[in-house]
Design a protein around this motif. Structure first.
Motif, PDB file in Angstrom:
ATOM      1  N   VAL A   1       0.787  -0.882  -0.191  1.00 29.28           N
ATOM      2  CA  VAL A   1      -0.156  -0.214   0.063  1.00 29.28           C
ATOM      3  C   VAL A   1       1.166   1.184  -0.236  1.00 29.28           C
ATOM      4  O   VAL A   1       1.977   1.370   0.874  1.00 29.28           O
ATOM      5  CB  VAL A   1      -0.562  -0.199   0.897  1.00 29.28           C
ATOM      6  N   LEU A   2       0.553   2.024  -0.887  1.00 26.64           N
ATOM      7  CA  LEU A   2       1.896   3.442  -0.787  1.00 26.64           C
ATOM      8  C   LEU A   2       0.826   4.540  -1.145  1.00 26.64           C
ATOM      9  O   LEU A   2      -0.495   4.727  -2.452  1.00 26.64           O
ATOM     10  CB  LEU A   2       2.661   3.918  -1.916  1.00 26.64           C
ATOM     11  N   HIS A   3       0.543   5.392  -0.823  1.00 28.33           N
ATOM     12  CA  HIS A   3       0.125   6.725  -0.625  1.00 28.33           C
ATOM     13  C   HIS A   3       0.515   8.056  -2.572  1.00 28.33           C
ATOM     14  O   HIS A   3       0.132   8.699  -2.811  1.00 28.33           O
ATOM     15  CB  HIS A   3       0.231   8.163   0.415  1.00 28.33           C
ATOM     16  N   ASP A   4       2.088   7.436  -2.090  1.00 27.69           N
ATOM     17  CA  ASP A   4       2.922   8.731  -3.225  1.00 27.69           C
ATOM     18  C   ASP A   4       2.762   7.501  -4.163  1.00 27.69           C
ATOM     19  O   ASP A   4       3.472   6.397  -5.193  1.00 27.69           O
ATOM     20  CB  ASP A   4       3.913   8.717  -2.635  1.00 27.69           C
ATOM     21  N   LEU A   5       1.945   8.452  -5.544  1.00 27.84           N
ATOM     22  CA  LEU A   5       1.496   7.545  -6.119  1.00 27.84           C
ATOM     23  C   LEU A   5       2.502   7.580  -7.300  1.00 27.84           C
ATOM     24  O   LEU A   5       2.945   6.209  -8.468  1.00 27.84           O
ATOM     25  CB  LEU A   5       0.457   8.832  -7.518  1.00 27.84           C
ATOM     26  N   ASN A   6       3.793   8.581  -7.334  1.00 26.74           N
ATOM     27  CA  ASN A   6       5.206   8.026  -8.436  1.00 26.74           C
ATOM     28  C   ASN A   6       6.007   7.026  -7.675  1.00 26.74           C
ATOM     29  O   ASN A   6       6.552   5.898  -8.821  1.00 26.74           O
ATOM     30  CB  ASN A   6       5.969   8.925  -7.974  1.00 26.74           C
ATOM     31  N   LEU A   7       5.587   6.952  -5.936  1.00 34.24           N
ATOM     32  CA  LEU A   7       6.734   5.188  -6.183  1.00 34.24           C
ATOM     33  C   LEU A   7       5.900   4.731  -6.336  1.00 34.24           C
ATOM     34  O   LEU A   7       6.753   2.867  -6.711  1.00 34.24           O
ATOM     35  CB  LEU A   7       6.583   5.716  -4.329  1.00 34.24           C
ATOM     36  N   ALA A   8       4.669   4.420  -6.487  1.00 38.29           N
ATOM     37  CA  ALA A   8       4.005   2.848  -7.324  1.00 38.29           C
ATOM     38  C   ALA A   8       4.483   2.899  -8.353  1.00 38.29           C
ATOM     39  O   ALA A   8       4.308   2.248  -8.943  1.00 38.29           O
ATOM     40  CB  ALA A   8       2.557   4.001  -6.917  1.00 38.29           C
ATOM     41  N   GLY A   9       4.056   3.594  -9.342  1.00 44.01           N
ATOM     42  CA  GLY A   9       4.596   4.047 -10.873  1.00 44.01           C
ATOM     43  C   GLY A   9       6.224   3.879 -10.911  1.00 44.01           C
ATOM     44  O   GLY A   9       6.057   3.120 -11.807  1.00 44.01           O
ATOM     45  N   GLU A  10       6.794   3.842 -10.088  1.00 39.49           N
ATOM     46  CA  GLU A  10       8.207   3.122 -10.186  1.00 39.49           C
ATOM     47  C   GLU A  10       8.416   1.987  -9.803  1.00 39.49           C
ATOM     48  O   GLU A  10       9.093   1.518 -10.800  1.00 39.49           O
ATOM     49  CB  GLU A  10       9.432   4.728 -10.048  1.00 39.49           C
TER      50      GLU A  10
END
Length: 263
Positions: free
Chosen positions: A195-204
């Motif tokens: 689970v991640l709030h940071d969309l950019n970390l999720a995308g990477e």
């Protein structure tokens, strides 16, 4: 590895997750994103039997989780939550060894040589062996989170669940932790749901993304399929611009302040 079929679940009489259908294959690295209160943590709690299904079922390796004891589940599924302050007069080594408890035989009260070796390997993998004699409470938030990951690895799980493991950490520790999880995913075939709030970390970092909204799965797919400005604006009610990261070619989300006048 994991299949969720028509799951409705939640707390008391409030069934927050609604008609969840999901398949996670072995070796997947899956990110779960969504606004606050969308059901991300509730989904992880359902997978670990903390909350029971109102209807539907969760299958792990084709076996209904409801039929497994908590000890059996802990042998296969490990959980790491957000970095947090704790008061724990216990050494890092002692804390990491707690991960072996699900594997203890009846009447076994002490760790075996094998347990100690597994814990040491986990500390080496997470670069925490140098802390083994320090009290957990004396570590920084980033160091402490690595220790929590080491304890989870000591369980020798097949499925790794992480609930916002990089929250409240600086960018250096965020990258260090996610690089570590990605390496474990590739090198030891560890299946990951994070689970991640940071969309950019999720995308990477994630191979597949699940976007949740109002207790339902809104969209599942590759990062480039989920992290579009149209989908993000629809779910988060926020104006964004999505561009390709020039290094990784993954989608990168830019926030647009309200002061710009864009709607």
């Amino acid at each position: 590895m994991l299949e969720i079929c028509n799951l409705t679940s939640g707390y008391d009489s409030k069934f927050f997750l609604k008609d969840i259908n999901l398949k996670v294959e072995g070796k997947d690295f899956v990110g779960v994103i969504g606004p606050n209160g969308s059901g991300k943590t509730t989904l992880l709690r359902a997978i670990t039997k903390i909350i029971k299904p109102h209807k539907g079922e969760i299958l792990f390796e084709k076996e209904n989780l409801e039929k497994l004891s908590f000890k059996e589940v802990a042998k296969k599924i490990a959980v790491v939550s957000q970095a947090r302050e704790i008061e724990l007069k216990m050494s890092v080594e002692e804390f990491v060894l707690l991960g072996r408890i699900p594997h203890r035989r009846k009447w076994q009260f002490l760790e075996t040589i094998s347990d100690e070796k597994i814990a040491e390997e986990a500390m080496v993998s997470t670069d925490t062996l140098k802390f083994k004699d320090r009290f957990v409470e004396t570590l920084s938030a980033g160091e402490r989170q690595l220790v929590f990951i080491a304890r989870a690895l000591t369980q020798q799980p097949k499925l790794f669940l992480l609930d916002e493991p990089t929250s409240h950490l600086d960018i250096a520790h965020q990258i260090k932790i996610l690089d570590l999880i990605k390496r474990l995913n590739k090198e030891v075939d560890l299946t990951v749901i994070i689970v991640l709030h940071d969309l950019n970390l999720a995308g990477e970092y994630c191979d597949k993304i699940i976007l949740m909204n109002n207790g339902c799965i809104y969209k599942t797919g590759l990062p480039v399929e989920v992290l579009t400005y149209q989908i993000i604006e629809e779910v988060y009610k926020t104006v964004v611009v999505v561009k390709e990261n020039p290094i990784s070619a993954k989608p990168h989300v830019f926030l647009v302040p309200n002061e710009t006048g864009l709607k």
